[in-house]
Each structure stands twice: as C-alpha cells, then as structure tokens.
Design a protein around this motif. Sequence first.
Motif, short mmCIF file in Angstrom:
data_model
loop_
_atom_site.label_atom_id
_atom_site.label_comp_id
_atom_site.label_asym_id
_atom_site.label_seq_id
_atom_site.Cartn_x
_atom_site.Cartn_y
_atom_site.Cartn_z
N HIS A 58 34.36 -29.96 -16.62
CA HIS A 58 33.70 -28.84 -15.95
C HIS A 58 32.52 -28.37 -16.79
O HIS A 58 32.67 -28.06 -17.97
CB HIS A 58 34.69 -27.70 -15.74
N GLU A 60 29.90 -25.50 -16.47
CA GLU A 60 29.58 -24.29 -15.72
C GLU A 60 28.08 -24.09 -15.50
O GLU A 60 27.65 -23.69 -14.43
CB GLU A 60 30.17 -23.07 -16.43
N TYR A 78 41.06 -27.58 -12.84
CA TYR A 78 40.02 -27.02 -11.99
C TYR A 78 40.09 -27.63 -10.59
O TYR A 78 39.73 -26.99 -9.61
CB TYR A 78 38.64 -27.29 -12.56
N CYS A 85 37.19 -28.85 -19.94
CA CYS A 85 36.06 -27.94 -19.86
C CYS A 85 35.12 -28.23 -21.02
O CYS A 85 35.58 -28.50 -22.14
CB CYS A 85 36.56 -26.50 -19.91
#
Length: 92
Positions: A58, A60, A78, A85
Amino acid sequence: MTKQEVSTDDASATKRSRSITGEVVNTSCDKTARVIVYWQSKHLTGKGVPRKTAYLIHDEKNELKIGNIVSAREVRPYSKNKRFCLDTIISK
C-alpha cells in the motif's frame, strides 16, 4: 469462582511485524505497488537456487516509481492480496 482481570503490558502484547525489502516493478494501480523480493533457497546438492516473491504493498501518497528500492512492513489486510504498507524508500 471469581474472575480475575489479566493486565497485559502494551510492549509485551505487541507482535513484531514482518518487514520486506525489494524492488518496485509495477505501479499501475492507484495507491498500490508490486514489489519483488529476491531470496535464495538451498537445493539438495547444496547449491543456492535464486528465487523471487512478488508482494502488493500500500502506497498512500502514490510516490513510488518503477525501479525504487523500498522497505515495507506487514500490517492488517488492506484487500484480498495486499498485506504490506510502505515503510521507507531506500533509493530512488
């Protein structure tokens, strides 16, 4: 019989999260990047056999580019396949 409350320390209750380091090979999806991690396994003859594993991570802020070397940490899922992440960008 009485119930006793068990207090747990936050430091002892937290589990160490797994961390991976690899190269970004695909960033076509929004807020998602595919990272390849290279590793070696041992063959029956004793020689090392090169292997690779692909992970979805992930991102962001959509700041990753193809070819970046990144570090990612394991977090809650997720999506169906996304379990990591973005932690840091090691080199651009």
